[in-house]
Scaffold this active site. Structure first.
Site, PDB file in Angstrom:
ATOM      1  N   CYS A   1     -74.304  -4.415 -18.690  1.00 25.91           N
ATOM      2  CA  CYS A   1     -73.007  -5.098 -18.664  1.00 25.91           C
ATOM      3  C   CYS A   1     -73.238  -6.490 -18.083  1.00 25.91           C
ATOM      4  O   CYS A   1     -74.032  -6.645 -17.140  1.00 25.91           O
ATOM      5  CB  CYS A   1     -72.022  -4.317 -17.792  1.00 25.91           C
ATOM      6  SG  CYS A   1     -70.460  -5.186 -17.539  1.00 25.91           S
ATOM      7  N   THR A   2     -72.541  -7.453 -18.655  1.00 24.09           N
ATOM      8  CA  THR A   2     -72.746  -8.853 -18.246  1.00 24.09           C
ATOM      9  C   THR A   2     -72.534  -9.082 -16.755  1.00 24.09           C
ATOM     10  O   THR A   2     -73.173  -9.951 -16.166  1.00 24.09           O
ATOM     11  CB  THR A   2     -71.746  -9.755 -18.988  1.00 24.09           C
ATOM     12  OG1 THR A   2     -70.441  -9.181 -18.879  1.00 24.09           O
ATOM     13  CG2 THR A   2     -72.134  -9.936 -20.436  1.00 24.09           C
ATOM     14  N   HIS A   3     -71.612  -8.329 -16.150  1.00 26.60           N
ATOM     15  CA  HIS A   3     -71.254  -8.586 -14.751  1.00 26.60           C
ATOM     16  C   HIS A   3     -72.229  -7.968 -13.746  1.00 26.60           C
ATOM     17  O   HIS A   3     -72.269  -8.374 -12.598  1.00 26.60           O
ATOM     18  CB  HIS A   3     -69.863  -8.009 -14.446  1.00 26.60           C
ATOM     19  CG  HIS A   3     -68.751  -8.787 -15.049  1.00 26.60           C
ATOM     20  ND1 HIS A   3     -68.637  -9.016 -16.398  1.00 26.60           N
ATOM     21  CD2 HIS A   3     -67.683  -9.404 -14.474  1.00 26.60           C
ATOM     22  CE1 HIS A   3     -67.543  -9.719 -16.631  1.00 26.60           C
ATOM     23  NE2 HIS A   3     -66.947  -9.966 -15.486  1.00 26.60           N
TER      24      HIS A   3
ATOM     25  N   CYS B   1     -71.768 -10.108 -24.746  1.00 23.47           N
ATOM     26  CA  CYS B   1     -70.990  -8.984 -24.206  1.00 23.47           C
ATOM     27  C   CYS B   1     -71.560  -7.650 -24.711  1.00 23.47           C
ATOM     28  O   CYS B   1     -71.689  -7.444 -25.925  1.00 23.47           O
ATOM     29  CB  CYS B   1     -69.547  -9.149 -24.669  1.00 23.47           C
ATOM     30  SG  CYS B   1     -68.458  -7.828 -24.160  1.00 23.47           S
ATOM     31  N   ASN B   2     -71.881  -6.768 -23.781  1.00 21.26           N
ATOM     32  CA  ASN B   2     -72.407  -5.449 -24.167  1.00 21.26           C
ATOM     33  C   ASN B   2     -71.382  -4.643 -24.952  1.00 21.26           C
ATOM     34  O   ASN B   2     -71.720  -3.961 -25.918  1.00 21.26           O
ATOM     35  CB  ASN B   2     -72.798  -4.661 -22.926  1.00 21.26           C
ATOM     36  CG  ASN B   2     -74.183  -5.018 -22.449  1.00 21.26           C
ATOM     37  OD1 ASN B   2     -75.157  -4.429 -22.887  1.00 21.26           O
ATOM     38  ND2 ASN B   2     -74.282  -6.008 -21.587  1.00 21.26           N
ATOM     39  N   THR B   3     -70.135  -4.694 -24.502  1.00 17.99           N
ATOM     40  CA  THR B   3     -69.112  -3.893 -25.168  1.00 17.99           C
ATOM     41  C   THR B   3     -68.950  -4.360 -26.615  1.00 17.99           C
ATOM     42  O   THR B   3     -68.869  -3.545 -27.545  1.00 17.99           O
ATOM     43  CB  THR B   3     -67.772  -4.005 -24.414  1.00 17.99           C
ATOM     44  OG1 THR B   3     -68.010  -3.749 -23.018  1.00 17.99           O
ATOM     45  CG2 THR B   3     -66.766  -3.014 -24.940  1.00 17.99           C
TER      46      THR B   3
ATOM     47  N   GLU C   1     -64.985  -9.526 -10.656  1.00 15.11           N
ATOM     48  CA  GLU C   1     -63.972 -10.537 -11.024  1.00 15.11           C
ATOM     49  C   GLU C   1     -63.094 -10.893  -9.818  1.00 15.11           C
ATOM     50  O   GLU C   1     -62.557 -11.992  -9.735  1.00 15.11           O
ATOM     51  CB  GLU C   1     -63.094 -10.024 -12.164  1.00 15.11           C
ATOM     52  CG  GLU C   1     -63.842  -9.857 -13.466  1.00 15.11           C
ATOM     53  CD  GLU C   1     -63.685 -11.040 -14.416  1.00 15.11           C
ATOM     54  OE1 GLU C   1     -62.669 -11.744 -14.318  1.00 15.11           O
ATOM     55  OE2 GLU C   1     -64.593 -11.245 -15.248  1.00 15.11           O
TER      56      GLU C   1
ATOM     57  N   TYR D   1     -62.869  -6.301 -22.243  1.00 13.24           N
ATOM     58  CA  TYR D   1     -63.039  -5.549 -23.484  1.00 13.24           C
ATOM     59  C   TYR D   1     -63.453  -4.099 -23.183  1.00 13.24           C
ATOM     60  O   TYR D   1     -63.272  -3.214 -24.006  1.00 13.24           O
ATOM     61  CB  TYR D   1     -64.154  -6.171 -24.337  1.00 13.24           C
ATOM     62  CG  TYR D   1     -63.785  -7.423 -25.106  1.00 13.24           C
ATOM     63  CD1 TYR D   1     -62.623  -8.141 -24.838  1.00 13.24           C
ATOM     64  CD2 TYR D   1     -64.630  -7.888 -26.122  1.00 13.24           C
ATOM     65  CE1 TYR D   1     -62.322  -9.295 -25.552  1.00 13.24           C
ATOM     66  CE2 TYR D   1     -64.328  -9.029 -26.836  1.00 13.24           C
ATOM     67  CZ  TYR D   1     -63.178  -9.736 -26.548  1.00 13.24           C
ATOM     68  OH  TYR D   1     -62.889 -10.870 -27.275  1.00 13.24           O
ATOM     69  N   GLY D   2     -64.040  -3.908 -22.004  1.00 14.53           N
ATOM     70  CA  GLY D   2     -64.706  -2.642 -21.688  1.00 14.53           C
ATOM     71  C   GLY D   2     -63.823  -1.412 -21.715  1.00 14.53           C
ATOM     72  O   GLY D   2     -64.312  -0.291 -21.822  1.00 14.53           O
TER      73      GLY D   2
ATOM     74  N   ASP E   1     -68.536 -14.149 -25.387  1.00 15.91           N
ATOM     75  CA  ASP E   1     -68.317 -13.085 -24.404  1.00 15.91           C
ATOM     76  C   ASP E   1     -66.821 -12.854 -24.237  1.00 15.91           C
ATOM     77  O   ASP E   1     -66.007 -13.729 -24.546  1.00 15.91           O
ATOM     78  CB  ASP E   1     -68.949 -13.443 -23.048  1.00 15.91           C
ATOM     79  CG  ASP E   1     -68.827 -12.293 -22.051  1.00 15.91           C
ATOM     80  OD1 ASP E   1     -69.257 -11.178 -22.394  1.00 15.91           O
ATOM     81  OD2 ASP E   1     -68.266 -12.486 -20.969  1.00 15.91           O
ATOM     82  N   SER E   2     -66.493 -11.688 -23.718  1.00 12.50           N
ATOM     83  CA  SER E   2     -65.089 -11.362 -23.462  1.00 12.50           C
ATOM     84  C   SER E   2     -64.490 -12.275 -22.392  1.00 12.50           C
ATOM     85  O   SER E   2     -63.281 -12.422 -22.301  1.00 12.50           O
ATOM     86  CB  SER E   2     -64.973  -9.910 -23.013  1.00 12.50           C
ATOM     87  OG  SER E   2     -65.814  -9.688 -21.891  1.00 12.50           O
TER      88      SER E   2
HETATM   89  N1  DGL Z   1     -68.652  -8.449 -21.010  1.00 10.70           N
HETATM   90  C1  DGL Z   1     -68.398  -7.042 -20.806  1.00 10.70           C
HETATM   91  C2  DGL Z   1     -69.679  -6.253 -21.073  1.00 10.70           C
HETATM   92  O1  DGL Z   1     -70.775  -6.749 -20.943  1.00 10.70           O
HETATM   93  C3  DGL Z   1     -67.868  -6.772 -19.420  1.00 10.70           C
HETATM   94  C4  DGL Z   1     -66.468  -7.308 -19.195  1.00 10.70           C
HETATM   95  C5  DGL Z   1     -65.445  -6.661 -20.091  1.00 10.70           C
HETATM   96  O2  DGL Z   1     -65.159  -5.453 -19.936  1.00 10.70           O
HETATM   97  O3  DGL Z   1     -64.938  -7.367 -20.959  1.00 10.70           O
HETATM   98  O4  DGL Z   1     -69.600  -5.092 -21.419  1.00 10.70           O
END
Ligand code: DGL
Length: 297
Positions: free
Chosen positions: A212-214, A93-95, A178, A62-63, A30-31
């Site tokens: 998105c993970t968050h 991570c989705n991104t 965050e 990463y987003g 993950d990011s």
């Molecule tokens: N992990 C990213 C996602 O799921 C969210 C955090 C980021 O932007 O890195 O897209």
């Protein structure tokens, strides 16, 4: 596409993988820390496996980054996990899944590590998303990068060609989570504003995918704002279920994953900050920092 002349974050030249031999843990990349929401569901459903979680905390988020940058960072992370004996890496991570997975699977893996696998979070979600809506109208909330990639609508159209899909980027949600602002007035304001915008795109939406993970950390807030008939789809359980099916169908991969039930964490930034911040995700983890000079080879 990938710049081979520069060394990567960990000091290794691009394009070469001579990793440690498996069997090894299942890698979860993950990011940063958000992927813990996915890892939690994996360990819940498949506790017998070993997991190695890599959070690229030094370079989160990463987003908001470009396709090229997300691809490069993701490749470095996956290479690091391969080098530590992972035969299978999940991009939590989705991104990264939206922007890098396809390129890595098609252009890199076959030559670099043909016996290893990388899976993302898009496919498990897109295969199921259509089953959550009665109206046939689905909403997707994600980072700007995931939305810009258009990967979700494209992939969903393969499984549910008639589904009307609307997506909205929520650039403030990750920073709010965050910052530990889960229950503040400000967060409620921005979450309500973005949900309003999503429903303005399509008032018939009756299922919303948190892509998105968050975002699972905001699920109660989201539920309290949307009309009661709207289903909120969380990815973690879907991904865990699909991973189980994948491992059952692929004994050749499963046999390369060790099963002592351990979970280890590594991060690209100072471990202290990483461990401290994991409390935001309801965890108290011990992590090691990936050494800058660590070579993949
Ligand atoms: N992990 C990213 C996602 O799921 C969210 C955090 C980021 O932007 O890195 O897209």
């Amino acid at each position: 596409m990938m710049n081979k002349s520069q060394p990567d974050l960990f000091g290794a030249p691009y394009g070469t993988v001579t990793p440690m031999q498996y069997p090894g843990p299942i890698g979860v990349f993950d990011s940063g820390l958000g992927g813990l929401t996915i890892l939690n569901q994996l360990t819940k459903r498949l506790p017998q496996f070993d997991y190695l979680y890599l959070g690229d905390q030094a370079r989160v988020p990463y987003g908001t980054r470009s396709f090229e940058t997300v691809l490069r960072y993701t490749k470095e992370g996956v290479t690091e996990l391969f080098s530590r004996g992972c035969a299978l890496v999940i991009l939590a991570c989705n991104t990264a899944s939206a922007k890098a997975l396809r390129s890595l699977q098609q252009e890199w893996l076959p030559a670099a590590a043909p016996d290893r696998r990388i899976l993302g979070v898009l496919r498990p979600s897109t295969e199921e998303a259509g089953h959550f809506t009665h109206s046939g109208h689905l909403g997707i909330l994600a980072t700007p990068g995931t939305v810009r990639s258009n990967s979700y609508p494209i992939e969903i159209s393969h499984f549910f060609p008639k589904l009307a899909v609307s997506q909205l980027a929520c650039p403030l949600w990750v920073p709010l989570v965050e910052a530990g602002e889960l229950h503040s007035e400000g967060t409620r304001f921005f979450v309500a504003r973005d949900l309003k915008r999503l429903f303005e795109l399509d008032p018939l939406i009756d299922a919303v995918l948190l892509a998105c993970t968050h975002y699972p950390l905001l699920i109660d807030l989201v539920r309290s704002i949307v009309p009661p008939n709207v289903k909120i789809i969380e990815q973690g359980p879907l991904i865990a279920e699909k991973l189980q099916t994948y491992l059952e169908k692929h004994p050749e991969i499963r046999s390369r994953c060790t099963t002592k039930g351990t979970v280890r964490y590594i991060t690209t930034d100072k471990k202290e900050g990483f461990c401290e911040k994991s409390a935001l995700f309801g965890m108290a983890i011990e992590a090691d920092q990936v050494e800058e000079a660590h070579h993949f080879l």
